[in-house]
Design a protein around this motif. Structure first.
Motif, mmCIF file in Angstrom:
data_model
loop_
_atom_site.group_PDB
_atom_site.id
_atom_site.type_symbol
_atom_site.label_atom_id
_atom_site.label_comp_id
_atom_site.label_asym_id
_atom_site.label_seq_id
_atom_site.Cartn_x
_atom_site.Cartn_y
_atom_site.Cartn_z
ATOM 1 N N GLU A 31 2.762 -11.851 -0.233
ATOM 2 C CA GLU A 31 1.514 -11.539 0.476
ATOM 3 C C GLU A 31 1.648 -10.232 1.254
ATOM 4 N N LYS A 32 2.804 -10.037 1.879
ATOM 5 C CA LYS A 32 3.038 -8.784 2.611
ATOM 6 C C LYS A 32 2.968 -7.588 1.674
ATOM 7 N N LYS A 33 3.550 -7.722 0.502
ATOM 8 C CA LYS A 33 3.539 -6.623 -0.472
ATOM 9 C C LYS A 33 2.123 -6.338 -0.961
ATOM 10 N N ILE A 34 1.356 -7.382 -1.228
ATOM 11 C CA ILE A 34 -0.027 -7.204 -1.668
ATOM 12 C C ILE A 34 -0.839 -6.482 -0.591
ATOM 13 N N VAL A 35 -0.703 -6.930 0.647
ATOM 14 C CA VAL A 35 -1.428 -6.307 1.755
ATOM 15 C C VAL A 35 -1.025 -4.835 1.880
ATOM 16 N N GLU A 36 0.263 -4.573 1.755
ATOM 17 C CA GLU A 36 0.731 -3.183 1.847
ATOM 18 C C GLU A 36 0.153 -2.326 0.725
ATOM 19 N N LEU A 37 0.163 -2.845 -0.496
ATOM 20 C CA LEU A 37 -0.412 -2.101 -1.618
ATOM 21 C C LEU A 37 -1.890 -1.800 -1.371
ATOM 22 N N MET A 38 -2.618 -2.774 -0.856
ATOM 23 C CA MET A 38 -4.054 -2.597 -0.625
ATOM 24 C C MET A 38 -4.321 -1.579 0.483
ATOM 25 N N ILE A 39 -3.567 -1.666 1.560
ATOM 26 C CA ILE A 39 -3.764 -0.723 2.667
ATOM 27 C C ILE A 39 -3.390 0.690 2.226
ATOM 28 N N ARG A 40 -2.298 0.830 1.494
ATOM 29 C CA ARG A 40 -1.905 2.158 0.996
ATOM 30 C C ARG A 40 -2.955 2.725 0.042
ATOM 31 N N LEU A 41 -3.495 1.892 -0.827
ATOM 32 C CA LEU A 41 -4.532 2.332 -1.757
ATOM 33 C C LEU A 41 -5.776 2.794 -0.985
ATOM 34 N N TYR A 42 -6.176 2.020 -0.002
ATOM 35 C CA TYR A 42 -7.336 2.360 0.825
ATOM 36 C C TYR A 42 -7.119 3.688 1.546
ATOM 37 N N CYS A 43 -5.977 3.824 2.180
ATOM 38 C CA CYS A 43 -5.694 5.017 2.974
ATOM 39 C C CYS A 43 -5.622 6.261 2.086
ATOM 40 N N LYS A 44 -5.012 6.113 0.935
ATOM 41 C CA LYS A 44 -4.843 7.260 0.034
ATOM 42 C C LYS A 44 -6.142 7.631 -0.671
ATOM 43 N N ARG A 45 -6.849 6.658 -1.206
ATOM 44 C CA ARG A 45 -8.026 6.947 -2.029
ATOM 45 C C ARG A 45 -9.320 7.063 -1.219
ATOM 46 N N LYS A 46 -9.519 6.175 -0.279
ATOM 47 C CA LYS A 46 -10.775 6.178 0.485
ATOM 48 C C LYS A 46 -10.734 7.208 1.617
ATOM 49 N N GLU A 47 -9.618 7.229 2.347
ATOM 50 C CA GLU A 47 -9.516 8.135 3.491
ATOM 51 C C GLU A 47 -8.888 9.477 3.120
ATOM 52 N N ARG A 48 -8.391 9.588 1.896
ATOM 53 C CA ARG A 48 -7.809 10.828 1.357
ATOM 54 C C ARG A 48 -6.583 11.313 2.129
ATOM 55 N N ASN A 49 -5.750 10.378 2.568
ATOM 56 C CA ASN A 49 -4.508 10.724 3.271
ATOM 57 C C ASN A 49 -3.338 10.682 2.304
ATOM 58 N N ARG A 50 -2.403 11.585 2.493
ATOM 59 C CA ARG A 50 -1.186 11.569 1.665
ATOM 60 C C ARG A 50 -0.224 10.484 2.137
ATOM 61 N N GLU A 51 -0.152 10.293 3.425
ATOM 62 C CA GLU A 51 0.695 9.275 4.050
ATOM 63 C C GLU A 51 -0.217 8.304 4.791
ATOM 64 N N LEU A 52 0.336 7.150 5.144
ATOM 65 C CA LEU A 52 -0.451 6.194 5.931
ATOM 66 C C LEU A 52 -0.815 6.816 7.272
ATOM 67 N N CYS A 53 -2.096 6.792 7.588
ATOM 68 C CA CYS A 53 -2.549 7.305 8.883
ATOM 69 C C CYS A 53 -2.144 6.308 9.978
ATOM 70 N N PRO A 54 -2.172 6.713 11.241
ATOM 71 C CA PRO A 54 -1.794 5.788 12.324
ATOM 72 C C PRO A 54 -2.619 4.492 12.349
ATOM 73 N N ALA A 55 -3.912 4.592 12.073
ATOM 74 C CA ALA A 55 -4.752 3.376 12.079
ATOM 75 C C ALA A 55 -4.314 2.407 10.981
ATOM 76 N N CYS A 56 -4.005 2.936 9.797
ATOM 77 C CA CYS A 56 -3.565 2.073 8.693
ATOM 78 C C CYS A 56 -2.153 1.544 8.941
ATOM 79 N N GLN A 57 -1.305 2.333 9.591
ATOM 80 C CA GLN A 57 0.023 1.842 9.965
ATOM 81 C C GLN A 57 -0.098 0.672 10.926
ATOM 82 N N ASP A 58 -0.992 0.807 11.900
ATOM 83 C CA ASP A 58 -1.213 -0.290 12.859
ATOM 84 C C ASP A 58 -1.730 -1.538 12.155
ATOM 85 N N LEU A 59 -2.669 -1.351 11.236
ATOM 86 C CA LEU A 59 -3.218 -2.488 10.500
ATOM 87 C C LEU A 59 -2.133 -3.166 9.663
ATOM 88 N N LEU A 60 -1.280 -2.384 9.029
ATOM 89 C CA LEU A 60 -0.197 -2.947 8.219
ATOM 90 C C LEU A 60 0.789 -3.725 9.091
#
Length: 131
Positions: A31-60
């Motif tokens: 479950e942790k891996k799935i959540v991480e994959l989803m947050i990374r996908l969101y941050c990279k594709r939707k927010e257009r970040n190369r790395e996890l932004c601070p907000a997505c890091q906090d959420l993860l």
């Protein structure tokens, strides 16, 4: 060539999905891996970040902490089906946004992980809601 680069990226995503999910025995860890994959996908594709932004890091970090303290442990369902909502309202809303965006796209970027997750969810539904 753009088509070759796209194909190479897809092959890497499929390989990563295989490596991520096939050898993990613990339900919580999967479950942790799935959540991480989803947050990374969101941050990279939707927010257009190369790395996890601070907000997505906090959420993860928050999501991993919630999973570590799940009262159902290894017998948990997917969070979507859970009867106990352990997320704070703000974090729950942020996670819902991530899942709405990343959920359907997981089949494109991480197909094996997505299919396994869906099978676990439907299996849990079948075995816990039969008469």
């Amino acid at each position: 060539d753009l088509h070759t680069a796209y194909r190479r990226q897809r092959q890497m995503c499929i390989r990563d999905s295989l490596n991520y999910m096939t050898h993990i025995k613990s339900r919580i860890t999967r479950e942790k891996k799935i959540v991480e994959l989803m947050i990374r996908l969101y941050c990279k594709r939707k927010e257009r970040n190369r790395e996890l932004c601070p907000a997505c890091q906090d959420l993860l970090k928050y999501a991993h902490a919630r999973l570590e303290h799940c009262p159902f442990g290894e017998k948990k369902s997917t969070c979507r089906l859970c009867t106990v909502h352990c997320y704070k309202p703000e974090m729950r809303q942020r996670m819902q946004s991530v899942m709405r965006y990343a959920g359907p796209r997981m089949l494109l970027y991480h197909p094996i992980a997505a299919i396994r997750h869906l099978m676990e969810e439907t299996g849990h539904l079948f075995f816990t809601h039969t008469n």
